[in-house]
Design a protein around this motif. Structure first.
Motif, PDB file in Angstrom:
ATOM      1  N   GLY A 179      13.061   4.243  -4.030  1.00  0.00           N
ATOM      2  CA  GLY A 179      12.037   5.038  -4.711  1.00  0.00           C
ATOM      3  C   GLY A 179      11.714   6.308  -3.955  1.00  0.00           C
ATOM      4  O   GLY A 179      11.579   7.381  -4.552  1.00  0.00           O
ATOM      5  N   ILE A 180      11.609   6.213  -2.626  1.00  0.00           N
ATOM      6  CA  ILE A 180      11.341   7.405  -1.812  1.00  0.00           C
ATOM      7  C   ILE A 180      12.477   8.403  -1.964  1.00  0.00           C
ATOM      8  O   ILE A 180      12.260   9.596  -2.201  1.00  0.00           O
ATOM      9  CB  ILE A 180      11.130   7.022  -0.334  1.00  0.00           C
ATOM     10  CG1 ILE A 180       9.822   6.250  -0.166  1.00  0.00           C
ATOM     11  CG2 ILE A 180      11.153   8.260   0.556  1.00  0.00           C
ATOM     12  CD1 ILE A 180       9.670   5.583   1.191  1.00  0.00           C
ATOM     13  N   ILE A 223       9.403   4.940 -10.796  1.00  0.00           N
ATOM     14  CA  ILE A 223       8.066   4.355 -10.932  1.00  0.00           C
ATOM     15  C   ILE A 223       8.172   2.838 -11.073  1.00  0.00           C
ATOM     16  O   ILE A 223       7.372   2.094 -10.498  1.00  0.00           O
ATOM     17  CB  ILE A 223       7.323   4.972 -12.140  1.00  0.00           C
ATOM     18  CG1 ILE A 223       7.076   6.467 -11.917  1.00  0.00           C
ATOM     19  CG2 ILE A 223       6.030   4.239 -12.421  1.00  0.00           C
ATOM     20  CD1 ILE A 223       6.149   6.774 -10.760  1.00  0.00           C
ATOM     21  N   VAL A 224       9.161   2.373 -11.821  1.00  0.00           N
ATOM     22  CA  VAL A 224       9.338   0.926 -11.988  1.00  0.00           C
ATOM     23  C   VAL A 224       9.619   0.271 -10.641  1.00  0.00           C
ATOM     24  O   VAL A 224       9.041  -0.770 -10.310  1.00  0.00           O
ATOM     25  CB  VAL A 224      10.462   0.622 -13.006  1.00  0.00           C
ATOM     26  CG1 VAL A 224      10.843  -0.856 -12.996  1.00  0.00           C
ATOM     27  CG2 VAL A 224      10.038   1.058 -14.407  1.00  0.00           C
ATOM     28  N   SER A 231       0.830  -1.204   0.000  1.00  0.00           N
ATOM     29  CA  SER A 231       0.000   0.000   0.000  1.00  0.00           C
ATOM     30  C   SER A 231       0.864   1.252   0.000  1.00  0.00           C
ATOM     31  O   SER A 231       0.507   2.264  -0.620  1.00  0.00           O
ATOM     32  CB  SER A 231      -0.961  -0.003   1.202  1.00  0.00           C
ATOM     33  OG  SER A 231      -0.254  -0.068   2.414  1.00  0.00           O
ATOM     34  N   SER A 232       2.012   1.205   0.650  1.00  0.00           N
ATOM     35  CA  SER A 232       2.936   2.342   0.606  1.00  0.00           C
ATOM     36  C   SER A 232       3.427   2.577  -0.814  1.00  0.00           C
ATOM     37  O   SER A 232       3.461   3.719  -1.285  1.00  0.00           O
ATOM     38  CB  SER A 232       4.137   2.093   1.527  1.00  0.00           C
ATOM     39  OG  SER A 232       3.733   1.972   2.855  1.00  0.00           O
ATOM     40  N   ALA A 233       3.803   1.514  -1.499  1.00  0.00           N
ATOM     41  CA  ALA A 233       4.266   1.641  -2.878  1.00  0.00           C
ATOM     42  C   ALA A 233       3.160   2.184  -3.779  1.00  0.00           C
ATOM     43  O   ALA A 233       3.406   3.059  -4.619  1.00  0.00           O
ATOM     44  CB  ALA A 233       4.761   0.294  -3.401  1.00  0.00           C
ATOM     45  N   GLY A 234       1.941   1.698  -3.603  1.00  0.00           N
ATOM     46  CA  GLY A 234       0.823   2.193  -4.405  1.00  0.00           C
ATOM     47  C   GLY A 234       0.561   3.660  -4.184  1.00  0.00           C
ATOM     48  O   GLY A 234       0.353   4.427  -5.137  1.00  0.00           O
ATOM     49  N   ALA A 235       0.585   4.081  -2.932  1.00  0.00           N
ATOM     50  CA  ALA A 235       0.381   5.504  -2.623  1.00  0.00           C
ATOM     51  C   ALA A 235       1.500   6.360  -3.194  1.00  0.00           C
ATOM     52  O   ALA A 235       1.254   7.448  -3.729  1.00  0.00           O
ATOM     53  CB  ALA A 235       0.284   5.700  -1.113  1.00  0.00           C
ATOM     54  N   LEU A 236       2.721   5.869  -3.110  1.00  0.00           N
ATOM     55  CA  LEU A 236       3.857   6.640  -3.629  1.00  0.00           C
ATOM     56  C   LEU A 236       3.853   6.707  -5.147  1.00  0.00           C
ATOM     57  O   LEU A 236       4.307   7.695  -5.725  1.00  0.00           O
ATOM     58  CB  LEU A 236       5.160   6.052  -3.098  1.00  0.00           C
ATOM     59  CG  LEU A 236       5.373   6.293  -1.603  1.00  0.00           C
ATOM     60  CD1 LEU A 236       6.490   5.421  -1.061  1.00  0.00           C
ATOM     61  CD2 LEU A 236       5.655   7.760  -1.332  1.00  0.00           C
ATOM     62  N   ILE A 237       3.340   5.687  -5.810  1.00  0.00           N
ATOM     63  CA  ILE A 237       3.188   5.756  -7.269  1.00  0.00           C
ATOM     64  C   ILE A 237       2.233   6.893  -7.618  1.00  0.00           C
ATOM     65  O   ILE A 237       2.503   7.703  -8.510  1.00  0.00           O
ATOM     66  CB  ILE A 237       2.682   4.417  -7.841  1.00  0.00           C
ATOM     67  CG1 ILE A 237       3.766   3.357  -7.782  1.00  0.00           C
ATOM     68  CG2 ILE A 237       2.187   4.587  -9.282  1.00  0.00           C
ATOM     69  CD1 ILE A 237       3.288   1.952  -8.111  1.00  0.00           C
TER      70      ILE A 237
END
Length: 174
Positions: free
Chosen positions: A154-155, A53-54, A16-22
């Motif tokens: 990514g962050i 993004i990847v 969910s963190s990755a989805g929000a950050l995308i």
């Protein structure tokens, strides 16, 4: 599968963190897109923004794989191996893009967070896939470490891009 007991919350949080950050990354890119394209900015975007993004997408994918109701660990390990191998290939492509773009001269931190650490994360992912055939549960920690490393990369890269555009590029335009 018993081997995934206790990992559900980890993958829900990380995914969910990755989805929000995308989503946040797309908002930032949309805001930056209103600025005029200068020099070789499109090549720099392919070198620096797209891999971010990847990496977020891979973390989301790993979370989905980790939460799916598998019948055995072999299928999961094969998927981890494919994702790890494809990630290593993608980082090699990203390294070439960083090298050939001329809009920005990368420094050590750029090479570390855009090439070296992602390469390590994807290599660990591929190695963990192989190790699951011999060790079962312990390689899950390697997969978790690779997912967290890609999330933190990514962050960092998203923050670095935003601060570059706000504090460096916008001042150059003035």
């Amino acid at each position: 599968m018993d081997v995934f007991n206790g990992w559900e919350n980890f993958y829900v949080i990380v995914g969910s963190s990755a989805g929000a950050l995308i989503g946040l990354q797309f908002v930032v890119i949309t805001l930056i897109a209103t600025k005029p394209i200068v020099n070789d900015a499109q090549a720099a975007g392919a070198a620096f923004a797209t891999p971010t993004i990847v990496h977020f997408g891979v973390v989301l994918l790993l979370s989905a794989i980790g939460n799916a109701p598998w019948n055995g660990l072999t299928s999961v390990a094969v998927l981890w191996g494919l994702v790890g191998f494809c990630g290593v290939v993608y980082v090699v492509i990203a390294a070439r893009r960083v090298r050939v773009q001329s809009a920005y001269q990368p420094v050590f931190e750029d090479w570390l967070f855009h090439i070296l650490l992602p390469f390590a994360a994807y290599a660990v992912l591929a190695i963990s896939a192989y190790a699951t055939h011999f060790y079962g549960r312990p390689p899950l920690f390697l997969v978790g470490a690779a997912a967290l490393l890609l999330l933190f990369i990514g962050i960092h890269n998203a923050w670095d891009a935003v601060t570059y555009h706000v504090f460096v590029r916008s001042r150059e335009e003035e």
